[in-house]
Design a protein around this motif. Sequence first.
Motif, PDB file in Angstrom:
ATOM      1  N   ASP A 155      -7.891   8.730   5.899  1.00 19.91           N
ATOM      2  CA  ASP A 155      -7.404   7.412   6.763  1.00 19.91           C
ATOM      3  C   ASP A 155      -9.090   6.420   5.936  1.00 19.91           C
ATOM      4  OD1 ASP A 155      -4.903   8.265   7.507  1.00 19.91           O
ATOM      5  OD2 ASP A 155      -6.320   9.460   8.812  1.00 19.91           O
ATOM      6  N   TYR A 156      -8.299   5.493   6.090  1.00 22.11           N
ATOM      7  CA  TYR A 156      -9.841   4.159   5.667  1.00 22.11           C
ATOM      8  C   TYR A 156      -9.700   3.074   6.164  1.00 22.11           C
ATOM      9  CZ  TYR A 156      -6.621   2.106   2.560  1.00 22.11           C
ATOM     10  OH  TYR A 156      -5.215   1.431   1.263  1.00 22.11           O
ATOM     11  N   CYS A 157     -10.603   2.303   6.717  1.00 24.71           N
ATOM     12  CA  CYS A 157     -10.162   1.280   7.308  1.00 24.71           C
ATOM     13  C   CYS A 157     -10.740  -0.017   6.018  1.00 24.71           C
ATOM     14  CB  CYS A 157     -11.616   0.848   8.802  1.00 24.71           C
ATOM     15  SG  CYS A 157     -11.011   1.107   9.458  1.00 24.71           S
ATOM     16  N   SER A 158     -10.271  -1.309   5.648  1.00 25.78           N
ATOM     17  CA  SER A 158     -10.475  -2.657   4.842  1.00 25.78           C
ATOM     18  C   SER A 158     -10.610  -3.326   5.660  1.00 25.78           C
ATOM     19  CB  SER A 158      -9.072  -2.443   4.100  1.00 25.78           C
ATOM     20  OG  SER A 158      -8.001  -2.903   4.671  1.00 25.78           O
ATOM     21  N   VAL A 159     -11.255  -4.300   5.041  1.00 22.65           N
ATOM     22  CA  VAL A 159     -12.240  -5.835   5.355  1.00 22.65           C
ATOM     23  C   VAL A 159     -11.257  -6.674   4.505  1.00 22.65           C
ATOM     24  CG1 VAL A 159     -13.774  -6.983   6.449  1.00 22.65           C
ATOM     25  CG2 VAL A 159     -14.333  -5.136   7.181  1.00 22.65           C
ATOM     26  N   TRP A 160     -11.028  -7.460   4.848  1.00 22.31           N
ATOM     27  CA  TRP A 160     -10.252  -8.802   4.198  1.00 22.31           C
ATOM     28  C   TRP A 160     -11.084 -10.420   4.735  1.00 22.31           C
ATOM     29  CZ3 TRP A 160      -6.216  -7.748   0.541  1.00 22.31           C
ATOM     30  CH2 TRP A 160      -5.404  -6.899   0.857  1.00 22.31           C
ATOM     31  N   ASP A 161     -11.025 -10.712   3.568  1.00 20.49           N
ATOM     32  CA  ASP A 161     -11.964 -12.715   4.124  1.00 20.49           C
ATOM     33  C   ASP A 161     -10.620 -13.383   3.671  1.00 20.49           C
ATOM     34  OD1 ASP A 161     -14.333 -12.083   4.646  1.00 20.49           O
ATOM     35  OD2 ASP A 161     -14.850 -11.024   2.465  1.00 20.49           O
TER      36      ASP A 161
ATOM     37  N   HIS B 114       0.517  -1.161  -0.167  1.00 22.74           N
ATOM     38  CA  HIS B 114       0.094  -0.141   0.357  1.00 22.74           C
ATOM     39  C   HIS B 114       0.929   1.293   0.138  1.00 22.74           C
ATOM     40  CE1 HIS B 114      -2.816  -3.155   1.661  1.00 22.74           C
ATOM     41  NE2 HIS B 114      -3.308  -2.680   1.109  1.00 22.74           N
ATOM     42  N   PRO B 115       1.519   1.791  -0.945  1.00 21.31           N
ATOM     43  CA  PRO B 115       2.284   2.683  -1.125  1.00 21.31           C
ATOM     44  C   PRO B 115       1.762   3.740  -0.309  1.00 21.31           C
ATOM     45  CG  PRO B 115       2.301   1.851  -3.465  1.00 21.31           C
ATOM     46  CD  PRO B 115       1.143   0.765  -2.513  1.00 21.31           C
ATOM     47  N   GLY B 116       2.356   4.961   0.048  1.00 15.72           N
ATOM     48  CA  GLY B 116       2.170   6.239   0.971  1.00 15.72           C
ATOM     49  C   GLY B 116       1.113   5.751   2.169  1.00 15.72           C
ATOM     50  N   GLU B 117       1.568   4.684   2.224  1.00 10.31           N
ATOM     51  CA  GLU B 117       0.396   4.616   3.284  1.00 10.31           C
ATOM     52  C   GLU B 117       1.249   3.888   4.774  1.00 10.31           C
ATOM     53  OE1 GLU B 117      -4.089   3.246   0.871  1.00 10.31           O
ATOM     54  OE2 GLU B 117      -3.057   1.842   2.712  1.00 10.31           O
ATOM     55  N   MET B 118       0.225   3.716   6.097  1.00 11.78           N
ATOM     56  CA  MET B 118       1.184   3.462   7.031  1.00 11.78           C
ATOM     57  C   MET B 118      -0.067   2.639   7.739  1.00 11.78           C
ATOM     58  SD  MET B 118       2.853   6.313   9.556  1.00 11.78           S
ATOM     59  CE  MET B 118       3.520   5.308  10.323  1.00 11.78           C
ATOM     60  N   LEU B 119       0.085   1.420   7.864  1.00 11.91           N
ATOM     61  CA  LEU B 119      -0.878   0.316   8.196  1.00 11.91           C
ATOM     62  C   LEU B 119      -0.714   0.383   9.707  1.00 11.91           C
ATOM     63  CD1 LEU B 119      -0.501  -2.730   5.960  1.00 11.91           C
ATOM     64  CD2 LEU B 119      -2.358  -0.505   5.529  1.00 11.91           C
ATOM     65  N   ARG B 120      -2.196   1.272  10.525  1.00 10.61           N
ATOM     66  CA  ARG B 120      -1.586   1.316  11.524  1.00 10.61           C
ATOM     67  C   ARG B 120      -2.492   0.477  12.799  1.00 10.61           C
ATOM     68  NH1 ARG B 120      -4.234   5.159  12.913  1.00 10.61           N
ATOM     69  NH2 ARG B 120      -4.690   6.768  10.806  1.00 10.61           N
ATOM     70  N   GLY B 121      -3.535  -0.093  12.528  1.00 13.36           N
ATOM     71  CA  GLY B 121      -4.520  -1.159  12.885  1.00 13.36           C
ATOM     72  C   GLY B 121      -4.413  -2.576  12.099  1.00 13.36           C
ATOM     73  N   ALA B 122      -3.819  -4.388  13.016  1.00 11.74           N
ATOM     74  CA  ALA B 122      -4.832  -4.744  12.369  1.00 11.74           C
ATOM     75  C   ALA B 122      -5.606  -5.812  12.822  1.00 11.74           C
ATOM     76  CB  ALA B 122      -3.589  -6.164  11.084  1.00 11.74           C
ATOM     77  N   TYR B 123      -6.521  -6.537  12.920  1.00 11.35           N
ATOM     78  CA  TYR B 123      -7.106  -7.123  13.470  1.00 11.35           C
ATOM     79  C   TYR B 123      -7.771  -8.060  13.267  1.00 11.35           C
ATOM     80  CZ  TYR B 123      -6.691  -1.727  15.557  1.00 11.35           C
ATOM     81  OH  TYR B 123      -5.564  -0.727  16.588  1.00 11.35           O
ATOM     82  N   ALA B 124      -8.313  -9.350  14.192  1.00 16.56           N
ATOM     83  CA  ALA B 124      -9.129 -10.280  13.731  1.00 16.56           C
ATOM     84  C   ALA B 124     -10.574 -10.398  14.245  1.00 16.56           C
ATOM     85  CB  ALA B 124      -8.803 -12.155  14.578  1.00 16.56           C
TER      86      ALA B 124
ATOM     87  N   ARG C 267     -13.065 -14.346  11.893  1.00 14.20           N
ATOM     88  CA  ARG C 267     -13.118 -15.167  10.180  1.00 14.20           C
ATOM     89  C   ARG C 267     -12.920 -14.233   9.631  1.00 14.20           C
ATOM     90  NH1 ARG C 267     -17.504 -16.589  13.031  1.00 14.20           N
ATOM     91  NH2 ARG C 267     -18.942 -15.268  12.654  1.00 14.20           N
ATOM     92  N   ARG C 268     -12.150 -12.446  10.017  1.00 17.18           N
ATOM     93  CA  ARG C 268     -12.062 -11.763   9.285  1.00 17.18           C
ATOM     94  C   ARG C 268     -11.482 -10.812   9.146  1.00 17.18           C
ATOM     95  NH1 ARG C 268     -17.543  -8.868   7.353  1.00 17.18           N
ATOM     96  NH2 ARG C 268     -18.419  -8.536   9.801  1.00 17.18           N
ATOM     97  N   LEU C 269     -10.293 -10.008   8.354  1.00 14.72           N
ATOM     98  CA  LEU C 269      -9.719  -9.454   9.225  1.00 14.72           C
ATOM     99  C   LEU C 269      -9.580  -7.610   8.950  1.00 14.72           C
ATOM    100  CD1 LEU C 269      -6.346  -9.525  10.208  1.00 14.72           C
ATOM    101  CD2 LEU C 269      -6.413  -9.399   7.843  1.00 14.72           C
ATOM    102  N   LEU C 270      -9.952  -6.565  10.008  1.00 17.77           N
ATOM    103  CA  LEU C 270      -9.825  -5.262   9.901  1.00 17.77           C
ATOM    104  C   LEU C 270      -9.000  -4.669  10.082  1.00 17.77           C
ATOM    105  CD1 LEU C 270     -12.173  -3.070   9.900  1.00 17.77           C
ATOM    106  CD2 LEU C 270     -11.776  -3.212  12.413  1.00 17.77           C
ATOM    107  N   VAL C 271      -8.489  -3.777   9.324  1.00 20.35           N
ATOM    108  CA  VAL C 271      -7.002  -3.076   8.882  1.00 20.35           C
ATOM    109  C   VAL C 271      -7.083  -1.747   8.733  1.00 20.35           C
ATOM    110  CG1 VAL C 271      -4.894  -2.681   6.879  1.00 20.35           C
ATOM    111  CG2 VAL C 271      -6.058  -5.088   7.350  1.00 20.35           C
ATOM    112  N   LEU C 272      -7.048  -0.773   9.619  1.00 16.54           N
ATOM    113  CA  LEU C 272      -7.013   0.740  10.175  1.00 16.54           C
ATOM    114  C   LEU C 272      -5.568   0.704   9.444  1.00 16.54           C
ATOM    115  CD1 LEU C 272      -7.807   3.173  11.273  1.00 16.54           C
ATOM    116  CD2 LEU C 272      -6.675   2.837  12.878  1.00 16.54           C
TER     117      LEU C 272
END
Length: 308
Positions: free
Chosen positions: A167-173, A132-142, A147-152
């Motif tokens: 800024d944004y939050c993404s959800v991954w399966d 994720h160029p130009g970003e800092m991943l500041r949180g990763a939570y189950a 069953r899913r991953l939340l990334v800040l």
Amino acid sequence: MTAATKPLKLGCSYSVQFSPDGTRLAVLGRDLVLWDVAARQKVWRGKFIAHCSSMAFSPDGARLAIKSTTGQMAVVEAASGQLLLNFQNRKDGEGCGPAWSPCGQYLADGGWDGRLRVRDAQTEQVMFTQEHPGEMLRGAYAIDGGRRLLVLHGVKSVAQGQLQPPDYCSVWDWPLQAGAGRVALSLPGLKSCAASPDGAHLAVLHYAGGQEYLSVHALADGRQLASVPVEAGGGTGDALRWLPDGGALGRIGKGKLLFYAWPGLEVVADHPFTYPCALAFLPGSPLAAIGSWETGMLTELNLPEETP
């Protein structure tokens, strides 16, 4: 809110987490300490990697993944306190996580360089990387029962004259696949986020116009459900937690803990505390673990009965 029994002092503790079955409490301070919750006794104490900063129990509670401020990760057996695997990945740099896959075979973590990685928790092999160029991943939570991953995602500063992206939050399966993360919410000034226990709601602390707000959004489409201005917090920015029944939110304030009812987000309780920095709640119990830069506590916190 009152303490029903004498609190158990946990010492300097900047991260606290109950095991999935609630029988153990992991406390991360100068060392990593595992407590027997019922007996209120230490099971073991260890220092496995230098400058350890975050941790997560595996879904079955049998292992603890830990991560340092240099990005180094390791896996510890919860029962014995023995080091099972040292990833030797010091060059990855600081970031967030770790977070386990629902099967307990893989570990995800994020870097302040914008890399999201998944590793095999037994061989340390990197199985997946998303940049994720130009970003800092500041949180990763189950979330959602693991069953899913939340990334800040925090967007790094842009050149003068350029518009700062939100800024944004993404959800991954699981299993994670390239480009498969869904943007769940996009807001300027995102400070922290927490998904509700049922995975339906996303609570966030964010800034707008010099004011801090606590807002709750629908995780499915990002729709705002409620928002209230709040006083500036203290401690760590990610210390925002839902109570296990989803009926309230706890957060770190300046020298106190604050609790907001859901729905409505009215303040239902505040509890003075010295240098608080982390929160964890035990499902089906009034027990709460409170991390503090000075001395944390395991205590019983009782919210007013009118809290939903």
